[in-house]
Design a protein around this motif. Structure first.
Motif, PDB file in Angstrom:
ATOM      1  N   HIS A   1       0.173 110.738  82.807  1.00 57.71           N
ATOM      2  CA  HIS A   1      -1.054 111.150  82.123  1.00 57.71           C
ATOM      3  C   HIS A   1      -1.067 112.666  81.924  1.00 57.71           C
ATOM      4  O   HIS A   1      -1.348 113.147  80.814  1.00 57.71           O
ATOM      5  CB  HIS A   1      -2.272 110.717  82.940  1.00 57.71           C
ATOM      6  CG  HIS A   1      -3.530 111.461  82.622  1.00 57.71           C
ATOM      7  ND1 HIS A   1      -4.235 111.294  81.445  1.00 57.71           N
ATOM      8  CD2 HIS A   1      -4.210 112.416  83.327  1.00 57.71           C
ATOM      9  CE1 HIS A   1      -5.289 112.093  81.432  1.00 57.71           C
ATOM     10  NE2 HIS A   1      -5.289 112.779  82.563  1.00 57.71           N
ATOM     11  N   ILE A   2      -0.749 113.414  82.974  1.00 52.04           N
ATOM     12  CA  ILE A   2      -0.728 114.874  82.893  1.00 52.04           C
ATOM     13  C   ILE A   2       0.230 115.342  81.802  1.00 52.04           C
ATOM     14  O   ILE A   2      -0.051 116.299  81.066  1.00 52.04           O
ATOM     15  CB  ILE A   2      -0.310 115.485  84.254  1.00 52.04           C
ATOM     16  CG1 ILE A   2      -1.390 115.225  85.320  1.00 52.04           C
ATOM     17  CG2 ILE A   2      -0.029 116.979  84.125  1.00 52.04           C
ATOM     18  CD1 ILE A   2      -2.673 115.966  85.101  1.00 52.04           C
ATOM     19  N   ALA A   3       1.362 114.667  81.680  1.00 54.81           N
ATOM     20  CA  ALA A   3       2.381 115.071  80.719  1.00 54.81           C
ATOM     21  C   ALA A   3       1.913 114.983  79.273  1.00 54.81           C
ATOM     22  O   ALA A   3       2.506 115.608  78.386  1.00 54.81           O
ATOM     23  CB  ALA A   3       3.643 114.220  80.906  1.00 54.81           C
ATOM     24  N   GLN A   4       0.843 114.246  79.042  1.00 55.64           N
ATOM     25  CA  GLN A   4       0.327 114.081  77.679  1.00 55.64           C
ATOM     26  C   GLN A   4      -0.791 115.072  77.348  1.00 55.64           C
ATOM     27  O   GLN A   4      -1.305 115.073  76.230  1.00 55.64           O
ATOM     28  CB  GLN A   4      -0.220 112.652  77.508  1.00 55.64           C
ATOM     29  CG  GLN A   4       0.758 111.540  77.874  1.00 55.64           C
ATOM     30  CD  GLN A   4       1.871 111.366  76.861  1.00 55.64           C
ATOM     31  OE1 GLN A   4       1.775 111.853  75.748  1.00 55.64           O
ATOM     32  NE2 GLN A   4       2.938 110.690  77.265  1.00 55.64           N
ATOM     33  N   GLN A   5      -1.162 115.907  78.314  1.00 56.26           N
ATOM     34  CA  GLN A   5      -2.358 116.729  78.158  1.00 56.26           C
ATOM     35  C   GLN A   5      -2.022 118.202  77.888  1.00 56.26           C
ATOM     36  O   GLN A   5      -0.902 118.652  78.079  1.00 56.26           O
ATOM     37  CB  GLN A   5      -3.213 116.648  79.437  1.00 56.26           C
ATOM     38  CG  GLN A   5      -3.522 115.242  79.912  1.00 56.26           C
ATOM     39  CD  GLN A   5      -4.183 114.404  78.849  1.00 56.26           C
ATOM     40  OE1 GLN A   5      -5.160 114.844  78.228  1.00 56.26           O
ATOM     41  NE2 GLN A   5      -3.693 113.198  78.637  1.00 56.26           N
ATOM     42  N   ASP A   6      -3.049 118.929  77.444  1.00 56.07           N
ATOM     43  CA  ASP A   6      -2.956 120.387  77.350  1.00 56.07           C
ATOM     44  C   ASP A   6      -3.130 120.983  78.743  1.00 56.07           C
ATOM     45  O   ASP A   6      -4.010 120.560  79.499  1.00 56.07           O
ATOM     46  CB  ASP A   6      -4.046 120.942  76.431  1.00 56.07           C
ATOM     47  CG  ASP A   6      -3.866 120.505  74.991  1.00 56.07           C
ATOM     48  OD1 ASP A   6      -2.710 120.296  74.568  1.00 56.07           O
ATOM     49  OD2 ASP A   6      -4.883 120.352  74.285  1.00 56.07           O
ATOM     50  N   LEU A   7      -2.305 121.971  79.061  1.00 55.42           N
ATOM     51  CA  LEU A   7      -2.354 122.615  80.374  1.00 55.42           C
ATOM     52  C   LEU A   7      -2.852 124.048  80.237  1.00 55.42           C
ATOM     53  O   LEU A   7      -2.505 124.750  79.278  1.00 55.42           O
ATOM     54  CB  LEU A   7      -0.963 122.636  81.014  1.00 55.42           C
ATOM     55  CG  LEU A   7      -0.227 121.298  81.158  1.00 55.42           C
ATOM     56  CD1 LEU A   7       1.122 121.528  81.846  1.00 55.42           C
ATOM     57  CD2 LEU A   7      -1.058 120.279  81.915  1.00 55.42           C
ATOM     58  N   THR A   8      -3.659 124.474  81.202  1.00 56.64           N
ATOM     59  CA  THR A   8      -4.040 125.872  81.332  1.00 56.64           C
ATOM     60  C   THR A   8      -3.409 126.384  82.615  1.00 56.64           C
ATOM     61  O   THR A   8      -3.880 126.077  83.716  1.00 56.64           O
ATOM     62  CB  THR A   8      -5.573 126.037  81.376  1.00 56.64           C
ATOM     63  OG1 THR A   8      -6.108 125.658  80.105  1.00 56.64           O
ATOM     64  CG2 THR A   8      -5.961 127.479  81.657  1.00 56.64           C
ATOM     65  N   ILE A   9      -2.313 127.115  82.460  1.00 57.33           N
ATOM     66  CA  ILE A   9      -1.555 127.602  83.609  1.00 57.33           C
ATOM     67  C   ILE A   9      -2.121 128.953  84.034  1.00 57.33           C
ATOM     68  O   ILE A   9      -2.308 129.845  83.195  1.00 57.33           O
ATOM     69  CB  ILE A   9      -0.056 127.739  83.273  1.00 57.33           C
ATOM     70  CG1 ILE A   9       0.516 126.380  82.870  1.00 57.33           C
ATOM     71  CG2 ILE A   9       0.720 128.306  84.443  1.00 57.33           C
ATOM     72  CD1 ILE A   9       0.637 126.168  81.390  1.00 57.33           C
ATOM     73  N   VAL A  10      -2.400 129.095  85.320  1.00 57.12           N
ATOM     74  CA  VAL A  10      -3.002 130.322  85.844  1.00 57.12           C
ATOM     75  C   VAL A  10      -2.183 130.824  87.027  1.00 57.12           C
ATOM     76  O   VAL A  10      -1.773 130.036  87.889  1.00 57.12           O
ATOM     77  CB  VAL A  10      -4.460 130.083  86.296  1.00 57.12           C
ATOM     78  CG1 VAL A  10      -5.050 131.353  86.902  1.00 57.12           C
ATOM     79  CG2 VAL A  10      -5.306 129.603  85.138  1.00 57.12           C
ATOM     80  N   ASP A  11      -1.936 132.128  87.045  1.00 54.13           N
ATOM     81  CA  ASP A  11      -1.358 132.747  88.237  1.00 54.13           C
ATOM     82  C   ASP A  11      -2.150 134.005  88.566  1.00 54.13           C
ATOM     83  O   ASP A  11      -2.535 134.767  87.665  1.00 54.13           O
ATOM     84  CB  ASP A  11       0.109 133.113  88.037  1.00 54.13           C
ATOM     85  CG  ASP A  11       0.731 133.589  89.349  1.00 54.13           C
ATOM     86  OD1 ASP A  11       1.125 132.718  90.146  1.00 54.13           O
ATOM     87  OD2 ASP A  11       0.789 134.811  89.579  1.00 54.13           O
ATOM     88  N   LEU A  12      -2.393 134.211  89.855  1.00 56.65           N
ATOM     89  CA  LEU A  12      -3.145 135.368  90.341  1.00 56.65           C
ATOM     90  C   LEU A  12      -2.311 136.145  91.344  1.00 56.65           C
ATOM     91  O   LEU A  12      -1.645 135.548  92.196  1.00 56.65           O
ATOM     92  CB  LEU A  12      -4.440 134.908  91.025  1.00 56.65           C
ATOM     93  CG  LEU A  12      -5.379 134.004  90.231  1.00 56.65           C
ATOM     94  CD1 LEU A  12      -6.531 133.549  91.110  1.00 56.65           C
ATOM     95  CD2 LEU A  12      -5.897 134.714  88.987  1.00 56.65           C
ATOM     96  N   GLU A  13      -2.367 137.463  91.250  1.00 55.80           N
ATOM     97  CA  GLU A  13      -1.862 138.319  92.318  1.00 55.80           C
ATOM     98  C   GLU A  13      -3.068 138.897  93.040  1.00 55.80           C
ATOM     99  O   GLU A  13      -4.081 139.226  92.406  1.00 55.80           O
ATOM    100  CB  GLU A  13      -0.984 139.429  91.760  1.00 55.80           C
ATOM    101  CG  GLU A  13       0.241 138.926  91.001  1.00 55.80           C
ATOM    102  CD  GLU A  13       1.128 138.006  91.814  1.00 55.80           C
ATOM    103  OE1 GLU A  13       1.241 138.227  93.041  1.00 55.80           O
ATOM    104  OE2 GLU A  13       1.706 137.070  91.238  1.00 55.80           O
ATOM    105  N   THR A  14      -2.981 139.014  94.352  1.00 58.34           N
ATOM    106  CA  THR A  14      -4.152 139.341  95.165  1.00 58.34           C
ATOM    107  C   THR A  14      -3.823 140.398  96.216  1.00 58.34           C
ATOM    108  O   THR A  14      -2.664 140.732  96.442  1.00 58.34           O
ATOM    109  CB  THR A  14      -4.676 138.075  95.874  1.00 58.34           C
ATOM    110  OG1 THR A  14      -3.709 137.652  96.854  1.00 58.34           O
ATOM    111  CG2 THR A  14      -4.911 136.946  94.883  1.00 58.34           C
ATOM    112  N   THR A  15      -4.868 140.884  96.874  1.00 60.43           N
ATOM    113  CA  THR A  15      -4.689 141.879  97.940  1.00 60.43           C
ATOM    114  C   THR A  15      -4.438 141.235  99.299  1.00 60.43           C
ATOM    115  O   THR A  15      -4.260 141.935 100.295  1.00 60.43           O
ATOM    116  CB  THR A  15      -5.920 142.793  98.052  1.00 60.43           C
ATOM    117  OG1 THR A  15      -7.062 141.990  98.412  1.00 60.43           O
ATOM    118  CG2 THR A  15      -6.192 143.514  96.744  1.00 60.43           C
TER     119      THR A  15
END
Length: 253
Positions: free
Chosen positions: A12-26
């Motif tokens: 199911h996931i493979a058929q969807q639009d993805l919003t990929i997020v990466d954060l750098e933090t303190t």
């Protein structure tokens, strides 16, 4: 989830639009630690990347030296960046479409909620579907000694730039998702289920599958003669998914 449920979920996931997020933090725990850099990518398996945005942000928090050494993000870089309170409202619309995708989702999701709360944006009420590429890598790549993002970049030979920077790590996360989800779509059920069965699970996950408390799960595993192995990283006991699921199937007969 059982292997059959995981297969349905990831197809199911493979058929969807993805919003990929990466954060750098303190640091590692919000709200004491704050975000210093964010990258967002919109992508899907059909069209690839359709949107990319990256920003340093000033959360008015000191960056410890060990974080500077890890990320290369220095205090002067964030001191001269836009304030976090200005940037998060700009990023909020870009976070909403598609399935929220991160490598080690639990980490990034906690920071997203904390940071948006600073801006009076209640992210916890946004019922967005979520996808963790670390969990998928553990399932699809059970023989690798590490599924950290830098190690997976080396394993697959991804060309993404410096690890522990948001743009590079978000791109690596997308390339990993693209590779593994495409493989899931292109591989027979039988082959995938056999591979899923090779995953080694911590006791907490075993207890969820067996629908009992960890102590009861340990007893059932011992009675069934299912031998654990010790993880090399945290020295915790791990159990083979195939044996755990067979135990559940046997108990339900």
């Amino acid at each position: 989830m059982l292997s059959t449920d995981l297969l349905t979920f990831y197809r199911h996931i493979a058929q969807q639009d993805l919003t990929i997020v990466d954060l750098e933090t303190t640091g590692y725990k919000p709200p004491q630690a704050r975000v210093t850099e964010i990258a967002v990518i919109h992508a899907n398996l059909k069209t690839g990347i359709t949107f990319q945005q990256t920003s340093l942000m000033n959360s008015q928090t000191q960056i410890p030296e060990f974080i500077v050494q890890l990320t290369g993000i220095r205090q002067t870089m964030v001191d001269n960046a836009p304030l976090a309170s200005e940037l998060w409202p700009q990023y909020w619309p870009w976070l909403q479409p598609g399935i929220l995708t991160c490598h080690n989702l639990e980490f990034d999701y906690a920071f997203l909620k904390a940071e948006l709360r600073h801006c009076q944006i209640d992210f916890s009420k946004f019922k967005q579907e979520r996808f963790c590429t670390l969990q998928l890598a553990r399932l699809m790549l059970p023989d690798l000694p590490s599924r950290s993002l830098p190690d997976l970049v080396k394993h697959f030979g991804f060309t993404v730039g410096q690890s522990h920077r948001a743009a590079a790590d978000a791109l690596a996360c997308w390339l990993l998702a693209q590779r593994l989800l495409t493989e899931i779509l292109d591989t027979e059920d039988r082959v995938l289920l056999e591979r899923f069965g090779q995953q080694w699970l911590p006791l907490a996950e075993v207890a969820r599958i067996l629908q009992c408390k960890p102590q009861a799960a340990t007893l059932r595993l011992q009675q069934a003669g299912i031998e654990p192995r010790e993880s090399s990283h945290r020295r915790t006991l791990l159990y083979p998914r195939s044996a755990v699921e067979a135990l559940m199937e046997h108990s339900s007969i």
